[in-house]
Motif scaffolding. Structure first.
Motif, mmCIF file in Angstrom:
data_model
loop_
_atom_site.group_PDB
_atom_site.id
_atom_site.type_symbol
_atom_site.label_atom_id
_atom_site.label_comp_id
_atom_site.label_asym_id
_atom_site.label_seq_id
_atom_site.Cartn_x
_atom_site.Cartn_y
_atom_site.Cartn_z
ATOM 1 N N LEU A 1 0.713 -1.078 -0.074
ATOM 2 C CA LEU A 1 -0.009 -0.015 -0.020
ATOM 3 C C LEU A 1 0.853 1.177 -0.096
ATOM 4 O O LEU A 1 0.029 2.161 -0.295
ATOM 5 N N ALA A 2 2.109 1.192 0.413
ATOM 6 C CA ALA A 2 3.101 2.275 0.395
ATOM 7 C C ALA A 2 3.548 2.665 -1.094
ATOM 8 O O ALA A 2 3.899 3.741 -1.479
ATOM 9 N N SER A 3 3.236 1.709 -2.042
ATOM 10 C CA SER A 3 3.767 1.958 -3.555
ATOM 11 C C SER A 3 2.451 2.672 -4.047
ATOM 12 O O SER A 3 1.361 2.356 -3.910
ATOM 13 N N TRP A 4 2.754 3.719 -4.756
ATOM 14 C CA TRP A 4 1.646 4.385 -5.545
ATOM 15 C C TRP A 4 0.911 3.431 -6.441
ATOM 16 O O TRP A 4 -0.220 3.479 -6.706
ATOM 17 N N ARG A 5 1.737 2.765 -7.291
ATOM 18 C CA ARG A 5 1.409 1.795 -8.076
ATOM 19 C C ARG A 5 0.386 0.493 -7.382
ATOM 20 O O ARG A 5 -0.773 0.296 -8.053
ATOM 21 N N GLY A 6 1.029 0.110 -6.357
ATOM 22 C CA GLY A 6 0.123 -0.835 -5.712
ATOM 23 C C GLY A 6 -1.071 -0.446 -5.209
ATOM 24 O O GLY A 6 -2.157 -1.099 -5.535
ATOM 25 N N ALA A 7 -1.181 0.975 -4.561
ATOM 26 C CA ALA A 7 -2.289 1.497 -3.786
ATOM 27 C C ALA A 7 -3.157 1.694 -4.907
ATOM 28 O O ALA A 7 -4.504 1.355 -4.924
ATOM 29 N N LEU A 8 -2.984 2.252 -6.377
ATOM 30 C CA LEU A 8 -3.497 2.745 -7.450
ATOM 31 C C LEU A 8 -4.370 1.401 -7.804
ATOM 32 O O LEU A 8 -5.627 0.927 -8.234
#
Length: 356
Positions: free
Chosen positions: A27-34
């Motif tokens: 969730l700390a990754s922008w791509r993962g969160a998106l």
């Protein structure tokens, strides 16, 4: 010969996300969160599409009005039929996706899945023992038998694969054989039961959301509430295990504990899914790989994204089964099994070509 650079964890670590927040790394990754957010939105849209089609369509505003008790016009369609089915689909799909993510990281193999290595078969056999042998109808007691059956299967796989040092292929091969044995046990139980009981059990073994109700939602929701945080925490440990046992041990990872905890959490998630909806194939197998490709972390477990992808796959399969064949409402397990068979054949052929 092993050099100091081979044991340097920074040399072999996958590219980090952005912020180091322990188990919440994805969730700390922008791509993962998106990606996770988009998948969650897709699952919700699929739920509304399911409720908005069929013989008794209900649009999203009417669903919200019914849930918020502004009107009771659609109580039966929404609260008694539609929403329980949708919630069970979301929760079971999320649980299967998370379980598959853990097992594929542990075995380092895309075939590492609860339905492939026998965990689902163990949970199903345990539940059938409770229902057909002892005549138990209470959900709590049946859940205990299901978890016990999956736990026994996991323990046998763990012991026969030489414990924490078992290779991924050894775990998978032993699990496949054990799953076949447990399926035979389930078939024997069906032949020894009455016609009515065996018909109901057979329908349940296919994997279906058709008769889902709010107690099923409670079972799946409580199981996910307890086990999903543990699965996310184990994802970080498995990220280090993927560096190799020597490096992981040097970084303070207890391999035996991580292996046992991963199997236990995976069994729990599988047992909860089996109890709520029956054994459902394909979702735990495909969801982690599809999520990893979207997130961009193909060698590390993305538990949260895999859970969201599992919810999308299961709700989409349920939509296809309930709407694509006219008046016939196919169980979701039939859809996932059919698609999963094709996917498994493609996956095996790809692995074979890679090793040639």
């Amino acid at each position: 010969m092993t050099t100091s650079t081979d044991l340097d964890p920074r040399r072999r670590l996958p590219e980090p996300s952005t912020l180091r927040l322990g188990p919440w790394r994805v969730l700390a990754s922008w791509r993962g969160a998106l990606v996770t957010l988009v998948l969650v939105c897709c699952a919700v849209l699929i739920v509304f599409a399911t409720l908005g089609t069929g013989p008794l369509p209900v649009n999203p505003s009417e669903v919200l009005d019914t849930v918020l008790r502004r009107t009771d016009e659609f109580d039966f369609v929404v609260l008694d039929i539609g929403l329980p089915r949708a919630c069970v689909g979301l929760l079971v799909g999320a649980g299967l996706g998370a379980a598959g993510s853990l097992l594929q990281a542990l075995t380092r193999n895309p075939l590492g899945s609860p339905d492939v290595i026998g965990f689902d078969s163990g949970a199903a056999a345990g539940a059938l023992v409770a229902m057909l042998t002892f005549g138990i109808s209470d959900r709590t007691e049946t859940a205990i038998f299901a978890i016990a059956g999956g736990g026994v299967a996991a323990l046998v796989v763990f012991l026969l694969s030489s414990g924490a040092r078992g290779t991924g292929y050894r775990i998978i091969l032993i699990g496949i054989g054990l799953g076949a044995l447990l399926d035979s046990v389930s078939a024997y139980l069906l032949t020894r039961s009455g016609v009515r009981e065996s018909m109901e059990a057979t329908r349940w073994l296919v994997g279906s959301l058709n008769s889902s109700d709010w107690p099923d939602v409670m079972v799946a929701g409580l199981g996910l509430l307890i086990l999903l945080p543990a699965a996310i925490a184990l994802g970080r440990q498995l990220r280090l295990v993927l560096l190799g046992p020597e490096v992981a041990s040097a970084l303070g990872v207890r391999l035996g504990f991580v292996t046992g905890a991963t199997l236990a959490v995976s069994v729990g998630l599988s047992a909860v899914a089996v109890l709520a909806a029956g054994p459902i194939s394909f979702v735990a197998l495909a969801a982690p790989q599809l999520a990893a490709r979207l997130v961009g972390q193909r060698r590390t477990p993305s538990v949260v994204a895999s859970a969201a992808m599992g919810a999308v796959l299961l709700t989409a399969s349920d939509l296809i089964g309930s709407r694509a064949f006219g008046d016939t409402d196919l169980p979701v397990g039939v859809i996932t099994g059919g698609v999963g068979g094709v996917y498994l054949a493609w996956l095996l052929s790809r692995e074979w070509r890679r090793r040639m």
